[in-house]
Design an enzyme around this catalytic site. Structure first.
Site, PDB file in Angstrom:
ATOM      1  N   ARG A 110       0.788  -1.163   0.099  1.00  0.00           N
ATOM      2  CA  ARG A 110       0.012   0.206   0.104  1.00  0.00           C
ATOM      3  C   ARG A 110       0.705   1.250   0.050  1.00  0.00           C
ATOM      4  NH1 ARG A 110      -3.350  -2.784  -1.620  1.00  0.00           N
ATOM      5  NH2 ARG A 110      -5.565  -3.155  -0.830  1.00  0.00           N
ATOM      6  N   ASP A 150       4.461  -0.284  -7.109  1.00  0.00           N
ATOM      7  CA  ASP A 150       3.217  -0.604  -7.701  1.00  0.00           C
ATOM      8  C   ASP A 150       2.254   0.058  -7.060  1.00  0.00           C
ATOM      9  OD1 ASP A 150       1.882  -2.436  -9.538  1.00  0.00           O
ATOM     10  OD2 ASP A 150       1.021  -3.320  -7.611  1.00  0.00           O
ATOM     11  N   GLU A 180      -2.559   7.521  -5.026  1.00  0.00           N
ATOM     12  CA  GLU A 180      -2.621   6.764  -6.466  1.00  0.00           C
ATOM     13  C   GLU A 180      -4.298   6.903  -6.748  1.00  0.00           C
ATOM     14  OE1 GLU A 180      -1.818   2.773  -5.340  1.00  0.00           O
ATOM     15  OE2 GLU A 180      -4.063   1.879  -5.569  1.00  0.00           O
ATOM     16  N   HIS A 183      -0.354  -0.217  -9.647  1.00  0.00           N
ATOM     17  CA  HIS A 183      -1.330  -1.139  -8.933  1.00  0.00           C
ATOM     18  C   HIS A 183      -1.888  -2.364  -9.899  1.00  0.00           C
ATOM     19  CE1 HIS A 183      -3.511  -1.329  -5.024  1.00  0.00           C
ATOM     20  NE2 HIS A 183      -3.404  -2.670  -5.312  1.00  0.00           N
TER      21      HIS A 183
HETATM   22  P1  NAI Z   1      -1.798 -11.256   5.005  1.00  0.00           P
HETATM   23  O1  NAI Z   1      -2.935 -10.600   5.741  1.00  0.00           O
HETATM   24  O2  NAI Z   1      -1.716 -12.795   4.640  1.00  0.00           O
HETATM   25  O3  NAI Z   1      -0.252 -10.908   5.644  1.00  0.00           O
HETATM   26  C1  NAI Z   1       0.158  -9.683   6.174  1.00  0.00           C
HETATM   27  C2  NAI Z   1       1.216 -10.022   7.069  1.00  0.00           C
HETATM   28  O4  NAI Z   1       1.539  -8.727   7.644  1.00  0.00           O
HETATM   29  C3  NAI Z   1       0.860 -10.548   8.317  1.00  0.00           C
HETATM   30  O5  NAI Z   1       1.429 -11.845   8.562  1.00  0.00           O
HETATM   31  C4  NAI Z   1       0.921  -9.687   9.479  1.00  0.00           C
HETATM   32  O6  NAI Z   1       1.178 -10.331  10.761  1.00  0.00           O
HETATM   33  C5  NAI Z   1       1.724  -8.857   8.964  1.00  0.00           C
HETATM   34  N1  NAI Z   1       1.835  -7.590   9.589  1.00  0.00           N
HETATM   35  C6  NAI Z   1       0.907  -6.748  10.336  1.00  0.00           C
HETATM   36  N2  NAI Z   1       1.321  -5.814  10.862  1.00  0.00           N
HETATM   37  C7  NAI Z   1       2.618  -5.695  10.342  1.00  0.00           C
HETATM   38  C8  NAI Z   1       3.798  -4.666  10.930  1.00  0.00           C
HETATM   39  N3  NAI Z   1       3.561  -3.571  11.385  1.00  0.00           N
HETATM   40  N4  NAI Z   1       4.997  -5.304  10.349  1.00  0.00           N
HETATM   41  C9  NAI Z   1       5.025  -6.157   9.550  1.00  0.00           C
HETATM   42  N5  NAI Z   1       4.499  -7.040   9.295  1.00  0.00           N
HETATM   43  C10 NAI Z   1       3.153  -6.995   9.720  1.00  0.00           C
HETATM   44  O7  NAI Z   1      -1.697 -10.293   3.714  1.00  0.00           O
HETATM   45  P2  NAI Z   1      -1.275 -10.783   2.131  1.00  0.00           P
HETATM   46  O8  NAI Z   1      -2.282 -11.164   1.570  1.00  0.00           O
HETATM   47  O9  NAI Z   1      -0.050 -11.167   2.167  1.00  0.00           O
HETATM   48  O10 NAI Z   1      -1.244  -8.923   1.619  1.00  0.00           O
HETATM   49  C11 NAI Z   1      -0.304  -8.225   2.001  1.00  0.00           C
HETATM   50  C12 NAI Z   1      -0.539  -6.838   1.402  1.00  0.00           C
HETATM   51  O11 NAI Z   1      -0.565  -6.940   0.264  1.00  0.00           O
HETATM   52  C13 NAI Z   1      -1.964  -6.396   1.629  1.00  0.00           C
HETATM   53  O12 NAI Z   1      -2.387  -5.765   2.960  1.00  0.00           O
HETATM   54  C14 NAI Z   1      -2.409  -5.567   0.635  1.00  0.00           C
HETATM   55  O13 NAI Z   1      -2.098  -4.063   1.077  1.00  0.00           O
HETATM   56  C15 NAI Z   1      -1.190  -5.745  -0.491  1.00  0.00           C
HETATM   57  N6  NAI Z   1      -1.737  -6.340  -1.648  1.00  0.00           N
HETATM   58  C16 NAI Z   1      -1.527  -5.545  -2.816  1.00  0.00           C
HETATM   59  C17 NAI Z   1      -1.771  -5.959  -4.115  1.00  0.00           C
HETATM   60  C18 NAI Z   1      -1.313  -5.373  -5.427  1.00  0.00           C
HETATM   61  O14 NAI Z   1      -2.012  -5.542  -6.345  1.00  0.00           O
HETATM   62  N7  NAI Z   1      -0.043  -4.693  -5.469  1.00  0.00           N
HETATM   63  C19 NAI Z   1      -2.888  -7.110  -4.085  1.00  0.00           C
HETATM   64  C20 NAI Z   1      -2.896  -7.605  -2.917  1.00  0.00           C
HETATM   65  C21 NAI Z   1      -2.703  -7.258  -1.759  1.00  0.00           C
END
Ligand code: NAI
Length: 329
Positions: free
Chosen positions: A231, A255, A260, A292
């Protein structure tokens, strides 16, 4: 269910229409982004389907609830753009697509990393102009380097698996470490200090807002490569521009971008971009920005439509078997 789908592009229509043959909902596709100006389009729709740059703040939610909406079906994993407290107060159920293809985003992060390192974006342009000089295209071996991963959820894990193939060291930070992962967890400070490449895979929360700022950048190695496919607001863009100017950041792959919402997913090639910070970023030879598109693979789009419509079907059927985003006071 009557479902109003906002911010739709031809590819959304294609995948949602295909998948809907098994669900038989009444889908209405709107090109418009959901906002205070467009919320009236949703009147009479029990379900509203929104994407990452749709506005789901308090006022929009109030209008939706008044117009008869009961379900907000996000077709994204992230839900930082929803006022969950307000949704809860209004009795609106919010569902999302927790995982549609973590590989899509992880592979895109890797694509940015390798393209930046080997300067593929510059080489592509040069060769098309019959300029075969190599000056300025030198990269480094990723082999033997330390790659730091912040956030080891679904996408972070997939990225770790890919990054581990380079024969270097992969380290990670996550406040909730996953013991089953073959990665060395370290403190955030140590990750900043030791990594040649840092990739962000954590969600945007009040704690992670501007995680990359002047102070954290100061702890990093000179010439560090930073990749953000999570993000935009994880990164303080002003601080990053200063770090690019000083050489602290050697490569930047984005990305996502803090502002954005006014840019991405639209063809603005005939317009004058008003965001001077964004246009400054575009001037650096060692920055690659994509709009994105990390999620944008065939597999992911199919899964997004499938999970979204399955959520809607389950909500309508009262089974409770949907991916709800619960408000935690
Ligand atoms: P997820 O929920 O599986 O994993 C997120 C991880 O971040 C968890 O392990 C959590 O414990 C950790 N986390 C929480 N607070 C944190 C902190 N302060 N410092 C470090 N780690 C922390 O989510 P997923 O599916 O892996 O997605 C991650 C992010 O990717 C999403 O939140 C979204 O913003 C982004 N995303 C981007 C996309 C794109 O098209 N560029 C598409 C899908 C998601």
């Amino acid at each position: 269910m009557k479902l109003a789908i906002f911010s739709t592009k031809p590819y959304d229509r294609r995948f949602f229409s295909e998948v809907n043959t098994n669900h038989k909902h009444q889908l209405s596709f709107f090109e418009a982004r959901l906002s205070l100006e467009t919320v009236s389009l949703a009147e009479g729709f029990e379900g509203v389907c929104a994407f990452v740059n749709d506005s789901l703040g308090a006022e929009v939610l109030e209008h939706l609830a008044k117009g008869g909406t009961r379900l907000i079906a996000l077709r994204s994993a992230g839900f930082n753009h929803v006022d969950l407290e307000k949704a809860h107060a209004l009795g609106l159920t919010v569902v999302r697509v927790p995982a549609y293809s973590p590989h899509a985003v992880a592979e895109h992060a890797l694509a940015l990393m390798l393209a930046l390192n080997r300067k593929i974006h510059r080489a592509f342009n040069r060769v098309r102009e019959a300029n075969f000089a190599l000056d300025g295209l030198m990269g480094f071996d990723v082999h033997g380097k330390t790659i730091g991963v912040i956030g080891t959820g679904k996408i972070g894990q997939s990225f770790i698996q890919l990054a581990s193939g380079f024969g270097g060291k992969v380290i990670a930070y996550d406040p909730y470490p996953n013991d089953t992962l073959a990665v060395t967890y370290v403190s955030l400070e140590k990750l900043f200090q030791e990594s040649a490449i840092i990739s962000l895979h954590c969600p945007l929360t009040p704690e992670t807002h501007h995680l990359i700022n002047q102070a954290s950048l100061a702890q990093m190695q000179d010439g560090v490569m930073l990749i953000n496919t999570s993000r935009g607001a994880l990164v303080d863009t002003g601080a990053v521009i200063e770090a690019l100017k000083s050489g602290k950041i050697g490569h930047l792959g984005l990305d996502v971008y803090e502002e954005e919402g006014d840019l991405f997913f639209e063809d603005l090639s005939n317009k004058v971009i008003q965001d001077d910070v964004f246009t400054r970023l575009l001037t650096f030879p060692n920055v690659i920005i994509t709009g994105h598109q990390g999620f944008f693979t065939q597999e992911a789009l199919h899964n997004i439509a499938e999970t979204t419509l399955t959520n809607v079907t389950a909500f309508e059927g009262g089974t409770g078997e949907y991916f709800e985003v619960k408000y935690e006071a």
